[in-house]
Design a protein around this motif. Structure first.
Motif: not given
Length: 849
Positions: A23-25, A143-151
């Motif tokens: 995600g770095a610019v 990790a972002a997709r897993v976090s979204s699935d947890v939510n």
């Protein structure tokens, strides 16, 4: 100084590096720092090299780049290329380096998900959780997709009432850059609804308002329902339900000021409080219909409006009026119609004036018809019932009719329709969402009557065989009176035409010796077909070829030379009592005969039906359905006329006619009335002017509640009279003979029983009324008067044939239990003949699979 730097750049081949990691610019880095960017971007790309890839081919990575060999170096394209590669989700890190005129793309691939598992879930099944998550085996891990699935899963648990649920993802690293994902779940207790309170309500009690919303208070008996779990999203829906309720009661200004949920102290439950402002009731004011369409007359449309000036305001009537006007416009040829209700409320007079403006709406076409939710039924089976297709003009009438036709299949618990915008302003998508229900049926029924009669039936059928719409059934009935084995199969679209065709076969044995003194055996086969002759009218044709054998009860008796009954039994020397046989009687004035022997004076009139033969029967049924719903109609009626002609070959010559009509009227959602009128008649033709007992009509039991099977209608009776007073002393019921004509009316009114909705118990008052009678002279034995040798009473044996009026009322209780729907009928006879047989209770059930 600048000239020296440019020269140094040319001599030293200083690298240009651009990178993006997690995600770095995108940041261009110049080495040395003082070099000018425009100098580094000079030249053209010679080659593109890829490094760090393991599973993904270099060619695939290069396809995501926005430049290729031969292109000039461009900072914007390099920036977009980095973002494009990272957006694929395939990489954890991406860097693009320039070495001279060569470009090196360095990537770090994301791990691949090997397996996904769940631990600790009990309330929600694994299949339900998998529907919510986005990661899947063999997909890139982030990790972002897993976090979204947890939510997402936590929200799912919240909707099921578990607000304390916790989910912790765990990872297990494997070889070849793979990873196992384990969701460790702590479900926690269910968050119930301790209480639902209302503030500000004066006209309606809290209990009344609680019955109008979906959320229920947690109670021990609601273990089959999840509506007593707290769900914040359901509260918004409940607010709308309250508004709909008050609007339909005339409270135009009603509003829900607030809806608050508070956690109970020390508990996992919630208290929900709605603060309402009821306002005051309104009435309808001036109601007008305006239109400029040539084919529509405002006066004619005005007559379709169900409300009038000074009527109490009802919000649902506005929707009903729009539906009626839309339908009328569609019938007149306007497929695109726009009906705008202009509502003006006057708080001073508490009146609501409404003007319905009917204009031709914009032309809209159906871009696509989608069908969702059919996990078992094939897509084409549903589509062939629809009256719309891709590219058709949008027509509300046909869309709703298509929904009803899909529901009429009987395969779905519910069918909803939704319109969504298409790819252009004049296009729309129509989506039918179906909810499959069990179409297999395992049924059994049991009944108890006033004569201690018992029956047990078992049936196995599938109305949607392998999702093709074909139906097949196998019925086995074993009871005190009947043993039946039958098979049937129906193809609803024979040869891909709007023609249903089927076949059937059966073998049956009936023993009605206890109610009608006869036994019968029948076996045969038949063909049937049906096709529409109009949109709501269907014609069915059928043919049956069957063998019937009717045997009146075999019983030997002893009579005298005048035909009077002497005895029905004899006693052996050892005391054994048995039926007599020829040779038992030595008295020359007595003889042993069958009960149907013509020498027996009191033989039953049913003896004339003892025969066997083949019946060739051709028939038809004409059906018209004008109801507003094929499953639970609340308006309209349906009618059917059927006739069967026996005599196109075979030994039986009769014409059988039956007709029925049923009307439906919904008073309120909880009060629905229906009235069914039916009649039937059978008559012989040809040389044999008699109707066999097995071809006659019988009423009672399930088709005329309050009376036993074959409990009403013609019957042979013996009445005994006191010779001194002439008063009737007693009566002896003989066998039921059936009738050639019947008429019947059945009224049912579903009523609220004030039990929790979760019980699934419904109740209805009923009244069955009608009569059965009429026999031909050949089927009636002449009256016989005699003196009973045992009692000395005067007696007369004759046949009752009048179709006298009978009536019974009672309560039917239907329970949609976890084991299948159960039905209990409690009856009270209002009017009957003294020779009828009554029944006070009947029970039946069906189990679906």
């Amino acid at each position: 100084m600048k000239n020296k730097l440019l020269s140094l750049t040319a001599l030293c081949r200083v690298p240009f590096i651009a990178s993006l990691s997690l995600g770095a610019v995108l940041q261009p880095v110049l080495l040395p720092a003082a070099l000018a960017q425009e100098d580094l971007l000079e030249g053209t790309v010679r080659t593109i090299l890829v490094e760090g890839n393991q599973r993904i081919e270099a060619r695939t990575i290069q396809s995501y780049l926005l430049f290729e060999p031969g292109d000039s170096f461009n900072a914007e394209r390099i920036d977009l290329s980095l973002k494009t590669l990272f957006a694929t989700g395939l990489f954890a890190d991406v860097a693009i380096d320039r070495w001279g005129n060569d470009v090196v793309v360095r990537v770090v691939e994301n791990p691949i998900v090997n397996r996904i598992s769940f631990e600790g879930n009990k309330a929600l099944k694994e299949d339900k959780l998998r529907e919510e998550i986005q990661i899947a085996p063999r997909s890139p891990f982030t990790a972002a997709r897993v976090s979204s699935d947890v939510n997402r899963m936590i929200e799912l648990y919240r909707r099921s009432g578990r607000f304390s649920a916790r989910i912790r993802p765990e990872y297990k690293t494997l070889s070849q850059n793979r990873v196992d994902v384990v969701f460790v779940i702590e479900e926690g207790p269910t968050s119930g609804v301790r209480g639902i309170n209302f503030i500000g309500n004066k006209e309606f009690s809290d209990a009344r308002l609680r019955s109008e919303i979906v959320t229920r208070q947690s109670r021990p008996w609601r273990f089959f329902s999840s509506n007593d779990n707290y769900d914040s999203s359901r509260m918004e829906y409940d607010r709308e339900k309250l508004r709909e309720f008050y609007l339909d009661k005339g409270y135009y200004d009603f509003r829900v000021a607030s809806a608050v949920a508070e956690m109970a102290p020390g508990k996992n439950d919630f208290f929900i409080t709605y603060t309402v402002d009821e306002g005051v009731p309104y009435t309808f004011g001036e109601i007008k219909v305006e239109t400029s369409l040539a084919k529509l007359d405002a006066g004619s449309l005005q007559r379709l409006v169900p409300m009038a000036d000074t009527d109490p305001f009802r919000g649902k009537m506005i929707e009903q009026t729009i539906d009626s006007l839309t339908y009328a416009a569609g019938v007149a040829g306007y497929a695109f119609v726009d009906i705008r209700p202009i509502v003006k409320a006057d708080p001073q007079t508490r009146r609501v004036d409404i003007t319905f403006v009917v204009d031709e709406g914009p032309r809209v076409y159906i871009e696509r018809v989608n069908i969702v939710g059919n996990t078992q039924t094939l897509d084409r089976i549903i589509r062939r019932e629809l009256r719309i297709a891709d590219g058709d003009a949008f027509n509300r009438v046909l869309i709703d009719r298509s929904r009803n036709r899909a529901r009429a299949l009987g395969f779905f618990k519910n069918v909803t329709v939704e319109e969504t915008p298409g790819s252009a302003p004049d296009k729309t998508e129509v989506t039918y969402t179906v909810e499959e229900q069990s179409t297999g049926e395992l049924s059994f029924s049991a009944g108890f009557s006033s004569t201690d009669s018992f029956l047990f039936d078992v049936g196995l059928s599938q109305a949607n065989l392998l999702g093709t719409g074909r139906s097949a059934g196998l019925d086995l009935s074993l009871s005190q009176r009947q043993q039946i084995a039958s098979f049937r199969f129906t193809e609803p679209r024979f040869m891909d035409r709007t023609l249903s065709a089927g076949l059937m076969g059966w073998l049956s044995s009936y023993d009605y010796t206890d109610v009608s003194s006869y036994e019968s055996t029948s076996y045969g086969a038949g063909l049937n077909m049906a096709f529409p002759v109009a949109d709501r009218t269907q014609l069915g044709l059928r043919y049956r070829l069957q063998y019937d054998s009717v045997n009146i009860t075999d019983q030997n008796i002893v009579i005298d030379t005048e035909g009077n009954l002497v005895s029905t039994t004899v006693r052996d020397a050892d005391g054994t009592v048995r039926s007599p046989v020829p040779g038992d009687i030595t008295d020359p004035s007595q003889l042993v005969v069958d009960v149907c022997d013509i020498r027996y004076r009191f033989r039953s009139s049913s003896c004339t039906s003892e025969t066997e033969g083949i019946s060739s029967i051709l028939g038809y049924s004409l059906t018209w359905d004008g109801t507003n719903d094929p499953i639970e109609p609340t308006r309209g009626m349906n009618m059917q006329l059927s006739q069967d002609v026996a005599g196109l070959g075979g030994d039986v010559q009769t014409l059988r006619t039956e007709a029925n009509a049923t009307g439906y009227y919904g008073l309120t959602p909880a009060l629905r009335a229906s009235l069914r009128l039916s009649a039937g008649h059978i008559q012989p033709w040809g040389d044999d002017m008699t109707v066999r007992i097995n071809n006659r009509f019988f009423r009672g039991g399930s088709n005329f509640r309050g009376f036993d099977v074959a409990g009403i209608g013609p019957r042979q009776v013996v009445r005994y009279y006191d010779p001194d007073t002439g008063e009737q002393v007693s009566m002896e019921r003989g066998s039921a003979l059936g009738g050639n004509f019947y008429y019947q009316g059945t009224f049912e009114l579903t009523v609220p029983n004030f039990l929790p909705e979760e019980y699934g118990i419904k109740s209805a008052f009923f009244v069955d009324a009608g009569g059965l009678g009429s026999l031909y002279d050949q089927d009636i034995v002449a009256p016989i008067a005699y003196t009973d040798s045992t009692t000395g009473y005067d007696a007369i044996q004759y046949t009752e044939t009048d179709a006298a009026f009978r009536a019974a009322t009672g309560l039917s209780v239907m329970w949609d239990s976890p084991f299948g729907p159960l039905r209990f009928d409690f009856s009270q006879v209002l009017r009957a003949e003294d020779y009828d047989k009554k029944e006070t209770f009947r029970f039946s059930t069906t189990t679906r699979f």
